[in-house]
Write an enzyme that holds these catalytic residues in place. Structure first.
Site, short mmCIF file in Angstrom:
data_model
loop_
_atom_site.label_atom_id
_atom_site.label_comp_id
_atom_site.label_asym_id
_atom_site.label_seq_id
_atom_site.Cartn_x
_atom_site.Cartn_y
_atom_site.Cartn_z
N GLN A 1 -4.51 -4.94 6.96
CA GLN A 1 -5.55 -5.92 6.80
C GLN A 1 -5.24 -7.23 7.40
O GLN A 1 -6.29 -8.01 7.35
CB GLN A 1 -5.30 -6.20 5.24
CG GLN A 1 -5.48 -4.84 3.83
CD GLN A 1 -7.01 -4.35 4.28
OE1 GLN A 1 -7.79 -5.30 4.43
NE2 GLN A 1 -6.83 -3.38 3.75
N CYS B 1 -4.89 2.75 -3.67
CA CYS B 1 -3.51 3.17 -3.13
C CYS B 1 -2.48 2.14 -3.46
O CYS B 1 -1.58 2.13 -2.49
CB CYS B 1 -3.84 3.45 -1.40
SG CYS B 1 -4.82 4.66 -0.96
N HIS C 1 0.78 -1.08 -0.13
CA HIS C 1 -0.11 0.09 0.03
C HIS C 1 0.98 1.23 0.09
O HIS C 1 1.99 1.47 0.56
CB HIS C 1 -0.80 -0.05 1.29
CG HIS C 1 -1.91 0.91 1.41
ND1 HIS C 1 -1.77 2.30 1.62
CD2 HIS C 1 -3.40 0.64 1.29
CE1 HIS C 1 -2.85 2.86 1.65
NE2 HIS C 1 -3.92 2.08 1.51
N LYS D 1 -10.37 -0.76 10.61
CA LYS D 1 -10.43 -1.90 9.89
C LYS D 1 -10.79 -3.30 10.93
O LYS D 1 -10.90 -4.14 10.21
CB LYS D 1 -9.31 -2.07 8.91
CG LYS D 1 -9.05 -0.95 7.98
CD LYS D 1 -7.76 -1.27 7.16
CE LYS D 1 -7.36 -0.26 6.38
NZ LYS D 1 -7.89 0.32 5.24
N ASP E 1 2.92 -4.32 8.02
CA ASP E 1 1.61 -3.49 8.10
C ASP E 1 0.64 -4.31 7.88
O ASP E 1 0.19 -5.06 7.16
CB ASP E 1 1.89 -2.57 6.35
CG ASP E 1 0.46 -2.22 6.18
OD1 ASP E 1 -0.40 -2.53 6.92
OD2 ASP E 1 0.39 -1.45 5.00
#
Ligand code: PLP
Length: 597
Positions: free
Chosen positions: A391, A553, A311, A414, A388
């Protein structure tokens, strides 16, 4: 009341018990503090100041050597009566004792006996433990050196000019807790209708009675009632700023925040709440690391290892810091089915690799990289690993200690929690060694006109006012997911993914990007021949099916895929098989409307 010098902890405990209520006990502490004799002006020196206290506190130790042994006597004073009261309590446990006795004293038990553990606001409790640390440092200096208590340079604990949290009260003794079982290991059954019933936004009905089919969880998840209620509770019942006021609302808020921090610590298997930094979200967390770690440690020619599916939040901060420091970026290529090419990854690692920044799950391809293998290779090359987790954290178990993750960033919104708040986990040694990123209120311990000293973790990285209600409600969201258990959630989401996958493959001209279902989470990005991504998303909306379109993104990834945009359907724990069927029907509807053959 006996003179202060004769007061014992037992007498104090009796008095506290007699008073019963915290209001009265608090007044008593203030009264006791008022009787504490002052120090001479020259004794209120920097060398005598106790670091880590919100108030100014000075300790003047005196050592009595007599034939019976060495005893310690501390005279102390602060700039607040209540803190002076706490000093009185502390000194009943210390004065006249030998260094060995002091080192054996269970201060926490004594404070608990008086109810202080339960009633002091976190910053005051931290201040009290800073005083305990100082007392112990003094005792260690004067204890016989039998190898058990190495005698440190007293000025380590005395001059206070450096505020490393290793000398703060939040050491392993008081705060660190063993990582708990990964959430995934808990068994549970999963009743999707019962879960879905808790998400009010999913029960809205659109014009002409069209129900909502929400398939944009990867962008932002819907919120369960418990999270909405928690935020509302904060505002309606006890809202105040955090870590500032000693009044009851402020105290409650600080406690709730710390409780949330603890829930998050357990959720990701961190060792200490000091390693849990509240941030505005994943982007902010990665920027924090890139700036606060990168600026300090990256040298010209050092390598930052990325890959093509990241991302922008995990690319641009690194590009920026590389420009600032002279470090270089290495992009590991993807295989044609959208996985990290492990052979290429191995080759990309060199003795100059300083950090590997990798997603836990691609927000477009759904690819879940084999983190264990990647982390092992990175570590073997001497590189740190930032994951990261935007997700991955909401959909699969993460255990930072067991997984060997150095930094983990994720977002509350999220994770079925509020927007505006997220978390950065960092290994303590790394966070301690980093410079602060944002500077201002709360991240300091002391400010003079010509400089400042930073506060211990986690405050060091939490400058300014936190997103208070959001950070508290994030703890509720974490508990919600924890209670459901990742095993059943993951199984449920994977079955939705497989159902969608099978049906989508039957649609002519539809192309799904990324690996097969065994290597991905419940995210499917696709194109349809002859149709613009935006048109598909717009037509799906007419059927109440909410999906995202565009580059998500991830422009470098879309360049690699050779398409400017994709449509993305992403599933959450509240989606049902019927949602998938509605989505497939809507895709057929879009094809008909666009007259695709
Ligand atoms: N990383 C990934 C993989 C994401 O999917 C996202 C958001 O979509 C981000 C980072 C940025 O998250 P936030 O906008 O919450 O900072």
């Amino acid at each position: 009341m006996p003179g202060l010098q004769d007061l014992t902890i037992d007498e104090l405990a009796d008095e506290f018990e007699f008073l019963g209520q915290w209001d009265d006990q608090c007044r008593y502490l203030i009264e006791l503090g008022g009787e504490l004799p002052d120090l001479a002006l020259e004794e209120k020196s920097e060398a005598n100041r106790v670091p880590g206290c919100q108030s100014q506190v000075w300790f003047v130790p005196q050592v009595h050597e007599d034939p019976a042994g060495t005893t310690i006597e501390i005279r102390a004073k602060s700039d607040a009566h209540i803190v002076d009261g706490l000093i009185v309590v502390l000194l009943t446990l210390v004065n006249g004792k030998t260094p060995e006795e002091i080192l054996k004293t269970d201060f926490t038990a004594a404070f608990k006996r008086l109810g202080l553990e339960a009633h002091l606001v976190p910053q005051r409790r931290n201040g009290l433990y800073s005083m305990v640390e100082r007392v112990r440092a003094i005792a260690r200096v004067h204890a016989p050196t039998d190898g058990k208590h190495p005698s440190p340079d007293p000025f380590d604990a005395v001059n206070g000019s450096h505020t490393s949290s290793s000398s703060s009260p939040r050491t392993s003794e008081t705060r660190a807790v063993r990582p708990s079982l990964p959430v995934a290991e808990r068994a549970a059954t999963f009743d999707v209708s019962a879960v879905r019933a808790q998400f009010p936004a999913l029960h809205q009905v659109l014009e002409r009675g069209v129900p909502v089919t929400y398939l944009d969880t990867a962008s932002s998840a819907q919120k369960p009632q418990c999270v909405i209620d928690k935020e509302r509770e904060v505002y309606e019942q006890y809202y105040a700023n955090a870590y500032r006021g000693v009044y009851r609302y402020g105290d409650r808020i600080s406690r709730e925040l710390e409780e949330s921090r603890e829930r998050i610590r357990r959720f990701i298997g961190a060792e200490s709440t000091d390693e849990i930094i509240f941030t505005p979200g994943t982007t902010a967390g990665i920027n924090l690391v890139a700036n606060a770690w990168g600026r300090r440690f990256l040298k010209p020619g050092d390598e930052i290892v990325l890959n093509e599916m990241e991302h922008h939040a995990n690319i641009v901060p690194w590009q920026w810091i590389a420009q600032q420091t002279g470090a270089v970026l290495t992009y590991v290529p993807l295989t044609d089915d959208g996985r990290i090419d492990l052979e290429a990854f191995g080759k990309a690692l060199t003795s100059r690799s300083r950090i590997v920044a990798v997603t836990g799950m691609s927000n477009v391809l759904g690819t879940a990289p084999p983190l264990t293998e990647l982390i092992a290779k990175a570590k073997a090359a001497g590189a740190l690993v930032l994951v990261d987790g935007a997700q991955s954290v909401p959909h699969m178990p993460t255990h930072v200690v067991q997984d060997g993750i150095d930094f983990l960033a994720f977002s509350g919104h999220k994770l079925y929690g509020p927007s505006g708040v997220g978390v950065l986990y960092g290994r303590r040694e790394l966070l301690d060694a980093m410079d602060p990123f944002l500077c201002g209120g709360h991240m300091i311990e002391r400010v003079q006109t010509d400089g400042f000293a930073v506060a211990p973790l986690p405050a060091k990285f939490e400058a300014g006012t936190l997103p208070i209600a959001q950070a508290i409600a994030l703890g509720t969201a974490v508990e919600f997911v924890t209670d459901l258990g990742f095993c059943p959630v993951h199984e449920h989401e994977q079955s939705l993914l497989r159902h969608a996958w099978d049906q989508m493959h039957k649609i002519p001209g539809l192309r799904i990007y990324g690996p097969d279902t065994s290597h991905r989470g419940a995210i499917v990005s696709f194109t349809m021949d002859g149709a613009a991504a935006q048109d598909i998303a717009q037509l799906l909306d007419l059927k109440g099916v909410f999906v995202r379109h565009g580059h998500h993104c991830t422009m470098p990834l879309h360049t690699r895929l050779g398409v400017p945009a994709t449509v993305r359907a992403s599933f959450g724990l509240y989606n049902t098989r019927e949602d998938v069927d509605t989505f497939i029907d809507a895709l057929h509807f879009a094809r008909r409307e666009l007259k695709l053959s």
